[in-house]
Enzyme design. Sequence first.
Site, PDB file in Angstrom:
ATOM      1  N   LYS A 182       0.861  -1.193   0.000  1.00 41.28           N
ATOM      2  CA  LYS A 182       0.000   0.000   0.000  1.00 41.28           C
ATOM      3  C   LYS A 182       0.890   1.234   0.000  1.00 41.28           C
ATOM      4  O   LYS A 182       1.862   1.297   0.765  1.00 41.28           O
ATOM      5  CB  LYS A 182      -0.903  -0.025   1.237  1.00 41.28           C
ATOM      6  CG  LYS A 182      -1.916   1.108   1.290  1.00 41.28           C
ATOM      7  CD  LYS A 182      -2.822   0.971   2.517  1.00 41.28           C
ATOM      8  CE  LYS A 182      -3.894   2.057   2.565  1.00 41.28           C
ATOM      9  NZ  LYS A 182      -4.775   1.972   3.740  1.00 41.28           N
ATOM     10  N   SER A 214     -10.084  -0.110   7.218  1.00 37.37           N
ATOM     11  CA  SER A 214      -9.451   0.001   5.902  1.00 37.37           C
ATOM     12  C   SER A 214      -8.711  -1.239   5.403  1.00 37.37           C
ATOM     13  O   SER A 214      -8.332  -1.300   4.242  1.00 37.37           O
ATOM     14  CB  SER A 214      -8.489   1.184   5.880  1.00 37.37           C
ATOM     15  OG  SER A 214      -9.208   2.382   5.737  1.00 37.37           O
ATOM     16  N   SER A 262      -9.869   1.894   2.918  1.00 37.05           N
ATOM     17  CA  SER A 262      -9.003   2.605   2.004  1.00 37.05           C
ATOM     18  C   SER A 262      -7.961   1.713   1.313  1.00 37.05           C
ATOM     19  O   SER A 262      -7.403   2.118   0.306  1.00 37.05           O
ATOM     20  CB  SER A 262      -8.273   3.714   2.750  1.00 37.05           C
ATOM     21  OG  SER A 262      -7.360   3.161   3.666  1.00 37.05           O
TER      22      SER A 262
END
Lengths: 98, 486
Positions: B79, B178, B154
Amino acid sequence: MKITDETIKYVAHLARLELEEKEIGLYTNQLNSILDYMEKLNKLDTSNIEPTSHPIALECVLREDEVKESFSVEKSTQNAPERIGSFFKVPPIIEIED
Amino acid sequence: MEETLHLNIKDISHLLKNREITSFALTEFYIKRIKKYDSMISSYLKITEDIAYEMAYEANKRLEKKEGGMLTGIPLGIKDILCTEGIETTCASQILKGFIPPYDATVIKKLKKEGFVHLGRLNMDEFAMGSSTENSSYQITKNPWALDRIPGGSSGGSASAVAAGLCVASLGTDTGGSIRQPAALCGVVGMKPTYGRVSRYGLIAFASSLDQIGPITRNVTDCAIIMNAISGHDPMDSTSIPQPVFDFTEALGKDIKGLKIGIPKEYFIEGIEPDVKKSVIECISIFEKNGAHVEEISLPHTEYAVATYYIISPAEASSNLARYDGVKYGLRVDGKDIIEMYKKTRLKGFGREVKRRIILGTYVLSSGYYDAYYRKASQVRTLIRKDFEEAFKVCDLIVTPVSPTTAFKIGEKSDDPLKMYLSDIFTIPVNLAGLPAISVPCGFDSLGLPIGLQIIGRPLDEARILNAAFFIEQEKKLKKIPDMFL
């Protein structure tokens, strides 16, 4: 507690944010509906409740005061949009009278 | 090589060590898959091809000497919120465009020590603020199970890349759901560890009292393997817990007889899609049939969690994001004086959701409103935390849905922030209390969209959670990669 366009402008200034004109009204409406939703917290009596700022209680964490290797000036400033030598360059902060 | 898509890391590692495959060929296989399929889902912000081959080469050297661990030569996606030395790290924001960290986050350092292969940077909501990955300032990621739907957020890039088989596994971060919500919506496994279990050093901060890094994987075994690699005390993070780390893979496959499972009645309210409810209830009866004691419990302050979270997290964010000022790194827009420079830089650099949360956070912390909002929310946070403490006196694990719905359509909620915020209703309380929890796939709805089961445990009890998730995985044996990616 309704917030107005003026409140949004003032808070944006505190946060050092410039807003586009069309965003101001949008944020006023959206924040009002979000804050309305948050009113539900007032249904709870919390007068004797300690606040939680941190989920896991930890003692004050200190390390030994030893000199260790740290980043070089070059590495620390390599991402700066503008720099002079080993310094960050910024626009004037103090006004200079002629 | 195709068969590795259906193997866990333990088995892939076995093939690598026995020289049946090489880490170079495995990396090439994934790079080719990304080039072939990522245009369909846009999960990667950047492929670090050269770096990947270099790391594969290094891993190969270790493997040839029969050295290395379970992750040596395993290609992972990261990420784009985890600082990685020498690789642009943007947080999917324009304000960090071009930012090249001079250091590695602790988790990256640990993975490098293991000898992993860095495939690339995965998309996310800007600064991890969102539940759909629509707030990325670069691209919209799609759900591999239905390309017109969101992957969750997210960590949407991380979950969609794992689900589409574009990396063996990935790292995500979880502030209010997330990791777990995108894992659920993409049909993969995602774990948020106990707050403090994994070092946050080098994780670009959103809300520091809530953020945690965790794995997103295709199966529970991989999740345990990555947890082994990333967990542990770190002097660089003062909130890191000085506790020894268990070998989480050893927890898997244990009998669940006698396990006490709590079902909070507040989590089965209106608004849950019937297919989601059905699938979760089915899992509960699987636990029960195999000897677990299932009991209804109450977490009475659940309904206040979203309001509490959306005061505390923007408050912390408004403070954390003050550092983006156009001086030290990232974007700068010139102004006549320094204040104007700050304001113009932040206008151009931040997206709408980020600005909305900074304003909300600044407002709730501002003079005259601090007690009414921030202090009040911090007190309610105590009540939410105590709800869990009480519950864990009578049960070992708590089982709930991850999300009230399956993946929604792109654009469906993006105009209504409050509606979007409410989609995190079942994941947020866990962050407020700092607890560990997993999302494990438990079924599909009538449209063929994945459903996730959330299993919550006591602080530092990830092992028990992983075992229960492993049990469901073995019982369900669900499909992991959609046909169009095979």
